[in-house]
Design a protein around this motif. Structure first.
Motif, PDB file in Angstrom:
ATOM      1  N   ARG A 189       0.961  -0.111   4.870  1.00  0.00           N
ATOM      2  CA  ARG A 189       1.028  -1.009   6.012  1.00  0.00           C
ATOM      3  C   ARG A 189       2.420  -1.581   6.250  1.00  0.00           C
ATOM      4  O   ARG A 189       2.633  -2.279   7.237  1.00  0.00           O
ATOM      5  CB  ARG A 189       0.037  -2.166   5.823  1.00  0.00           C
ATOM      6  CG  ARG A 189      -1.412  -1.742   5.922  1.00  0.00           C
ATOM      7  CD  ARG A 189      -1.721  -1.242   7.339  1.00  0.00           C
ATOM      8  NE  ARG A 189      -3.077  -0.700   7.444  1.00  0.00           N
ATOM      9  CZ  ARG A 189      -3.372   0.588   7.316  1.00  0.00           C
ATOM     10  NH1 ARG A 189      -2.410   1.464   7.054  1.00  0.00           N
ATOM     11  NH2 ARG A 189      -4.612   1.008   7.430  1.00  0.00           N
ATOM     12  N   PRO A 237      -2.279   6.786   3.244  1.00  0.00           N
ATOM     13  CA  PRO A 237      -2.990   6.351   4.456  1.00  0.00           C
ATOM     14  C   PRO A 237      -3.120   4.827   4.549  1.00  0.00           C
ATOM     15  O   PRO A 237      -3.331   4.278   5.621  1.00  0.00           O
ATOM     16  CB  PRO A 237      -4.378   7.010   4.308  1.00  0.00           C
ATOM     17  CG  PRO A 237      -4.190   8.106   3.316  1.00  0.00           C
ATOM     18  CD  PRO A 237      -3.101   7.670   2.394  1.00  0.00           C
ATOM     19  N   ASP A 238      -3.017   4.122   3.401  1.00  0.00           N
ATOM     20  CA  ASP A 238      -3.173   2.670   3.375  1.00  0.00           C
ATOM     21  C   ASP A 238      -1.843   1.937   3.472  1.00  0.00           C
ATOM     22  O   ASP A 238      -1.807   0.713   3.302  1.00  0.00           O
ATOM     23  CB  ASP A 238      -3.883   2.239   2.083  1.00  0.00           C
ATOM     24  CG  ASP A 238      -5.291   2.822   1.990  1.00  0.00           C
ATOM     25  OD1 ASP A 238      -5.950   2.903   3.043  1.00  0.00           O
ATOM     26  OD2 ASP A 238      -5.705   3.198   0.883  1.00  0.00           O
ATOM     27  N   GLY A 298       0.820  -1.205   0.000  1.00  0.00           N
ATOM     28  CA  GLY A 298       0.000   0.000   0.000  1.00  0.00           C
ATOM     29  C   GLY A 298       0.855   1.257   0.000  1.00  0.00           C
ATOM     30  O   GLY A 298       2.088   1.210  -0.065  1.00  0.00           O
ATOM     31  N   GLU A 339      -6.853  -8.340   0.134  1.00  0.00           N
ATOM     32  CA  GLU A 339      -6.582  -7.548  -1.063  1.00  0.00           C
ATOM     33  C   GLU A 339      -5.088  -7.229  -1.198  1.00  0.00           C
ATOM     34  O   GLU A 339      -4.513  -7.360  -2.287  1.00  0.00           O
ATOM     35  CB  GLU A 339      -7.402  -6.252  -1.028  1.00  0.00           C
ATOM     36  CG  GLU A 339      -7.161  -5.325  -2.212  1.00  0.00           C
ATOM     37  CD  GLU A 339      -7.464  -5.970  -3.559  1.00  0.00           C
ATOM     38  OE1 GLU A 339      -6.916  -5.484  -4.569  1.00  0.00           O
ATOM     39  OE2 GLU A 339      -8.229  -6.955  -3.618  1.00  0.00           O
ATOM     40  N   ARG A 340      -4.471  -6.835  -0.084  1.00  0.00           N
ATOM     41  CA  ARG A 340      -3.036  -6.536  -0.168  1.00  0.00           C
ATOM     42  C   ARG A 340      -2.234  -7.807  -0.438  1.00  0.00           C
ATOM     43  O   ARG A 340      -1.215  -7.769  -1.120  1.00  0.00           O
ATOM     44  CB  ARG A 340      -2.545  -5.869   1.129  1.00  0.00           C
ATOM     45  CG  ARG A 340      -2.928  -4.413   1.198  1.00  0.00           C
ATOM     46  CD  ARG A 340      -2.116  -3.645   2.221  1.00  0.00           C
ATOM     47  NE  ARG A 340      -2.746  -2.367   2.471  1.00  0.00           N
ATOM     48  CZ  ARG A 340      -3.756  -2.181   3.326  1.00  0.00           C
ATOM     49  NH1 ARG A 340      -4.203  -3.189   4.032  1.00  0.00           N
ATOM     50  NH2 ARG A 340      -4.288  -0.993   3.480  1.00  0.00           N
TER      51      ARG A 340
END
Length: 534
Positions: free
Chosen positions: A189, A186-187, A183, A231-232
């Motif tokens: 990780r 803000p996403d 990501g 999803e990631r």
């Protein structure tokens, strides 16, 4: 006889050990890509500073430790290349911190001649930017290996494959990802370590501690889904399949030959990904390598000392008005009080003091080894590009002057006097500017620099270091050329738009007001070789 042989053998072993643990590198970037932040996080890990921007033990106002010049601290930018030397994990590291502002000086380019490898910092949202490219071309010309840190993943970023593709297209380097971002913005990780098969988390635990990396069997491991979400994990699996199938895998030899760059993703500001990057720097970056000289290749392990001067700085200690020459050690062992030869002058010089640097701070050291950058007091008999050696006489290639692009007339506010002339000569000796004395008209010097910021630096330093108020009257002129006649035919010049002057060595130089004036002069004088630099 046996003890003498053992002494020689012991000295050789010591030299080999010290060379093997040396790492000398520079960091290059476009302005605002995060170079200074990354530099300070590296120093934090080295224990060299306690707070980003503060030298350990210093009670002064916080500023970047490498930005020691008053004007740097006022503007919050790096102007002068600085040397930072420290120990880390058994390695002796020398970092040459180069300016990252819009206007480079010759100082920036010369620093790149004194290192063995380079760290390139890219903004994840912008990729390769013009100033990075400009500095990279210098690195390419000298075959310097490049490690890449793609920064600011905690902010919205371009697609990682797009960034890798841009490095390959624009720089002509194959790009080998060492980790992969999970990501962005803000996403964001964390990253997936492609070599160790481990997830490194961006989130912190309580008390500011980073979560430990979690080892997994592969991107398809169910644990990955638990850690970063389905999803990631799907995006990571697709990325790893592409990298494994058609991507570039890291090749240490290709990196050392400056054909490939290992790429790391992270966030310097949030101290994420810096530690593994630093570990890679220490393990992958090369130790000192042989250098070409007039006597053939000079190997770091050669017993005779040799080194070259790549920077001269006046007034690092304003109270003593000293001039310090920065020397890159290339071979042998440099010892305090050593008698060395300046090859250019053919004269001997005793190095009574040898300094190591940490920004403006310095301390005397008894010895130095290949890869080290040390300072020696310049009594006025050392110039940029000089070779210093002991034993076998060698001479390293002269450091070229880079053509000036901005010009101005430097006028003292008071009547011109000897103090003004001496100050101008000292700043010119540093390579901060080139000085041209007009043959007719005003007798105030014309100064030439690469970037316009350097004109501000000249004005500020004349006042702060020499107490000489000056005005810098900027000129529209765009280039200087040295005319070298091939025949006895006279030089033909236009009636206006060109100033005739003499450089510091009393050689004729022409300063041109516009490109068409330069082109006209070239066309009218085919019998003359017009040099960009001397």
């Amino acid at each position: 006889m046996a003890s003498s042989f053992e002494d020689v053998g012991g000295a050789t072993d010591l030299l080999a050990r010290e060379i093997a643990r040396r790492r000398t590198f520079a960091i290059i970037s476009h302005p605002d890509a995060g170079k200074t932040t990354l530099t300070e996080k590296l120093l934090l890990y080295a224990g060299a500073i306690d707070l980003a921007g503060a030298v350990r033990g210093s009670r002064t106002q916080r500023h970047a430790v490498s930005d020691w010049m008053e004007m740097e601290q006022q503007r919050g930018i790096s102007i002068s290349a600085a040397a930072l030397e420290f120990e880390l994990d058994g390695h002796h590291v020398t970092l040459l911190d180069t300016p990252g502002h819009q206007d480079f000086s010759e100082d920036t380019y010369r620093a790149l001649l004194a290192v063995d490898s380079v760290v390139m910092v890219l903004d994840a949202a912008k990729g390769v930017e013009p100033q990075t490219l400009k500095l990279f071309e210098v690195c390419r010309g000298h075959g310097l290996p490049v490690l890449t840190f793609i920064n600011k993943l905690d902010q919205p970023a371009r697609d990682p494959f797009e960034l890798l593709d841009q490095i390959e297209r624009v720089l002509g380097l194959s790009a080998a990802p060492m980790n992969w971002p999970l990501g962005d913005g803000p996403d964001f990780r964390g990253v997936y370590d492609l070599e160790a098969d481990a997830v490194l988390f961006y989130e912190r635990q309580q008390r500011g501690r980073r979560m430990e990396p979690v080892a997994v069997a592969a991107p398809t491991d169910p644990v990955v889904e638990e850690l970063v979400g389905a999803e990631r994990q799907r995006q990571l699996i697709e990325a790893v399949e592409i990298i494994t199938g058609a991507g570039t895998r890291f090749d240490p030899e290709a990196y050392r030959q400056a054909k490939q760059t290992p790429v790391f993703f992270g966030s310097a500001l949030n101290d994420f990904g810096v530690q593994p990057f630093l570990h890679a720097l220490l393990t992958l970056a090369p130790p000192p390598a042989p250098r070409a000289s007039s006597a053939g290749l000079v190997h770091p392990g050669d017993p005779d000392f040799s080194g070259f001067v790549f920077k001269i700085q006046a007034n690092m200690n304003p109270r003593h008005r000293d001039r310090v020459a920065f020397v890159r050690v290339c071979s042998g062992r440099l010892a305090k009080d050593m008698l060395v030869t300046n090859t250019r002058l053919g004269t001997e010089l005793r190095l009574s003091r040898v300094y190591r640097f940490f920004g403006r701070d310095r301390e005397t050291v008894p010895e130095a080894f290949p890869g080290d950058v040390v300072g020696v007091v310049n009594p006025g008999r050392i110039a940029i590009g000089d070779t210093l050696c002991a034993g076998r006489l060698v001479e390293f290639p002269r450091i070229p002057r880079f053509p000036a692009e901005q010009f101005a007339i430097l006028r003292p506010s008071d009547i011109r006097h000897k103090k003004f002339d001496e100050a101008v000569a000292q700043l010119a000796e540093e390579g901060l500017m080139q000085v041209f004395m007009p043959i007719s008209g005003t007798r105030n010097p014309i100064i030439g620099v690469i970037g316009s910021l350097q004109l501000d630096v000249v004005e500020a330093r004349m006042l702060s270091e020499y107490d000489i108020p000056c005005t810098v009257d900027r000129l529209p002129h765009i280039a200087a050329r040295w005319p070298l006649a091939k025949t006895a035919k006279p030089l033909v010049l236009p009636t206006s738009g060109v100033r005739q002057a003499l450089d510091s060595q009393h050689r004729e130089v022409l300063v041109f007001e516009a490109q068409w004036v330069l082109q006209y002069t070239l066309e009218k004088n085919p019998h003359i070789d017009f040099r960009e630099s001397m």
